[in-house]
Design an enzyme around this catalytic site. Structure first.
Site, short mmCIF file in Angstrom:
data_model
loop_
_atom_site.label_atom_id
_atom_site.label_comp_id
_atom_site.label_asym_id
_atom_site.label_seq_id
_atom_site.Cartn_x
_atom_site.Cartn_y
_atom_site.Cartn_z
N SER A 1 -7.51 -5.98 1.13
CA SER A 1 -7.91 -4.91 0.06
C SER A 1 -9.43 -4.96 0.01
O SER A 1 -10.17 -6.07 -0.06
CB SER A 1 -7.20 -5.33 -1.42
OG SER A 1 -7.93 -4.55 -2.20
N LYS A 2 -9.95 -3.77 -0.31
CA LYS A 2 -11.63 -3.78 -0.29
C LYS A 2 -11.88 -3.60 -1.65
O LYS A 2 -13.18 -3.57 -2.04
CB LYS A 2 -12.14 -2.63 0.36
CG LYS A 2 -11.96 -2.52 1.89
CD LYS A 2 -12.92 -1.62 2.55
CE LYS A 2 -12.58 -1.60 4.15
NZ LYS A 2 -12.70 -2.80 4.72
N SER A 3 -10.86 -3.40 -2.68
CA SER A 3 -11.18 -3.36 -3.87
C SER A 3 -12.04 -4.41 -4.86
O SER A 3 -13.00 -4.18 -5.46
CB SER A 3 -9.76 -3.31 -4.79
OG SER A 3 -9.28 -2.02 -4.51
N LYS B 1 3.40 0.30 -7.39
CA LYS B 1 3.14 1.39 -8.27
C LYS B 1 4.11 1.80 -9.24
O LYS B 1 3.48 2.35 -10.44
CB LYS B 1 2.41 2.50 -7.44
CG LYS B 1 0.74 2.17 -6.83
CD LYS B 1 0.16 3.33 -6.13
CE LYS B 1 -0.99 2.66 -5.42
NZ LYS B 1 -1.70 3.96 -5.05
N ASP C 1 -5.82 8.05 -8.49
CA ASP C 1 -5.93 8.42 -6.87
C ASP C 1 -6.21 9.91 -6.82
O ASP C 1 -7.11 10.12 -6.13
CB ASP C 1 -4.66 8.26 -6.42
CG ASP C 1 -4.15 6.77 -6.01
OD1 ASP C 1 -5.09 5.85 -5.61
OD2 ASP C 1 -3.23 6.23 -6.22
N ARG D 1 8.04 16.47 7.17
CA ARG D 1 9.09 16.38 7.86
C ARG D 1 10.49 16.67 7.43
O ARG D 1 11.24 17.39 7.89
CB ARG D 1 9.11 14.89 8.53
CG ARG D 1 9.88 14.46 9.34
CD ARG D 1 9.58 13.33 10.03
NE ARG D 1 9.60 12.25 8.93
CZ ARG D 1 9.27 10.85 9.23
NH1 ARG D 1 8.87 10.55 10.47
NH2 ARG D 1 9.55 10.03 8.31
N MET E 1 -6.03 11.00 4.33
CA MET E 1 -6.11 9.91 3.20
C MET E 1 -6.16 8.58 3.80
O MET E 1 -5.94 7.52 2.90
CB MET E 1 -4.92 10.19 2.16
CG MET E 1 -5.23 11.28 1.33
SD MET E 1 -3.71 12.03 0.37
CE MET E 1 -3.58 10.55 -0.88
P1 ATR Z 1 3.40 7.14 0.63
O1 ATR Z 1 3.67 6.58 -0.65
O2 ATR Z 1 2.62 6.60 1.58
O3 ATR Z 1 3.46 8.51 0.44
P2 ATR Z 1 6.24 7.49 1.45
O4 ATR Z 1 6.56 7.78 -0.23
O5 ATR Z 1 7.03 6.63 2.25
O6 ATR Z 1 5.01 6.62 1.38
O7 ATR Z 1 6.19 8.72 2.05
C1 ATR Z 1 5.69 8.85 3.54
C2 ATR Z 1 5.43 10.40 3.90
O8 ATR Z 1 4.77 10.44 5.40
C3 ATR Z 1 6.49 11.31 3.75
O9 ATR Z 1 6.08 12.45 3.47
C4 ATR Z 1 7.06 11.03 5.28
O10 ATR Z 1 7.71 12.31 5.71
P3 ATR Z 1 9.44 12.05 5.27
O11 ATR Z 1 9.48 12.52 3.91
O12 ATR Z 1 10.08 13.33 6.13
O13 ATR Z 1 10.07 10.61 5.47
C5 ATR Z 1 5.57 11.21 5.96
N1 ATR Z 1 5.81 10.33 7.22
C6 ATR Z 1 6.13 9.16 7.62
N2 ATR Z 1 5.80 8.99 8.94
C7 ATR Z 1 5.65 10.07 9.52
C8 ATR Z 1 5.44 10.56 10.81
N3 ATR Z 1 5.72 9.89 11.83
N4 ATR Z 1 5.37 12.03 11.13
C9 ATR Z 1 5.22 12.78 10.03
N5 ATR Z 1 5.55 12.39 8.82
C10 ATR Z 1 5.69 11.27 8.42
#
Ligand code: ATR
Length: 278
Positions: free
Chosen positions: A15-17, A66, A102, A152, A213
């Protein structure tokens, strides 16, 4: 007495916080200390309570706590409710307030540091997880011409748009993205794995900005954008801006983020991908 703050996470060593808040405190002359605390995966609430008992005034919360922080708070700000997650806690005698900075951090980086005006822009948001949910409210507040969520898993994007009660938010899979956009925000976790969502190259309008991000190295998404002639920005500015917003929540003072962002950019960023959120 020096006021105490902390960031809770698991892992937390990266963490950089603490660095960022120490810089803010120096710059604004605030008498405070900010440390990183590794909470056990099954012991977040206990760690926070121990910190409160030791005199803690506030805390940031990062992965994977969170949602637990959201549940722990006795009062939630409107933006925490919208995000469905809490990254900033404030402790007082009458309870714990949960906030989320955020989205404000992303907006501050886009508008103040990158000089984008989002009003009337066509925005494409990639991803439908926690990172995407945290920024949709502030993006909609900026009154873009259109907002499309591409994910996805399309059903997850649909559920996210529905949870905001907005039938004007577009939803699609990566292969069905239509048209071009002025701002494309990558809120997927793909960059963490060094991967690129399968995006059509035609999504970037002339003068568009690609925003990832994540920060750390040039991500595959930013490389893809650059190959299409599109400008890109990583999430380091958002990281510092969300911290500045938390600092303001706690101390009522707005630090100057520019020198802090500049100092984090040199020496070269640490190896590996990091999330722009707390
Ligand atoms: P975060 O809190 O970082 O958003 P998360 O709630 O697990 O983590 O969500 C990850 C997001 O990245 C989701 O939108 C996921 O797509 P799915 O909803 O289809 O799972 C997306 N994601 C993760 N790996 C990916 C990849 N290799 N290519 C495209 N989308 C990806």
């Amino acid at each position: 007495m020096t006021d105490r703050y902390a960031v809770f996470g698991h892992p937390i060593a990266h963490s950089k916080s603490p660095l960022i808040h120490a810089a803010f405190a120096r710059q604004t002359g605030q008498d405070m200390r900010y440390e990183a605390i590794l909470a056990p995966l099954d012991g977040f609430a206990g760690s926070v309570r121990a910190f409160i008992d030791a005199g803690g005034r506030g805390a940031n919360v990062t992965v994977p706590f969170k949602e637990e922080a959201y549940a722990l708070a006795t009062t939630l700000t409107a933006r925490a409710r919208r995000a469905g997650a809490v990254n900033t806690l404030s402790f007082a005698a009458d309870g714990i307030t949960g906030d989320n900075t955020d989205g404000a951090g992303l907006l501050a980086d886009l508008t103040r540091n990158l000089h984008r005006s989002l009003a009337g822009e066509r925005i494409l948001l990639l991803g439908a997880g926690g990172a995407a949910r945290g920024v949709i409210g502030p993006l909609l507040d900026a009154q873009p011409a259109t907002l499309v969520i591409a994910n996805r898993t399309v059903a997850r994007a649909r559920a996210l748009a529905d949870s905001f009660g907005r039938d004007d938010v577009g939803v699609c899979g990566f292969d069905a993205i239509e048209g071009e956009f002025d701002l494309v925000v990558n809120a997927t976790a793909a960059s963490l794995a060094g991967e690129l969502p399968p995006l059509p190259p035609s999504i970037f309008a002339p003068g568009a900005l690609a925003y990832d991000m994540m920060y750390g190295h040039t991500t595959p998404f930013l490389e893809f954008a650059r190959a299409q002639g599109c400008a890109g920005a990583d999430g380091l500015g958002m990281l510092v801006e969300q911290a500045a917003e938390a600092f303001f929540v706690w101390r009522g003072v707005r630090p100057d983020t520019r020198p802090v962002i500049a100092s984090l950019r040199e020496p070269p960023p640490a190896a590996g991908w990091q999330e722009a959120r707390t």
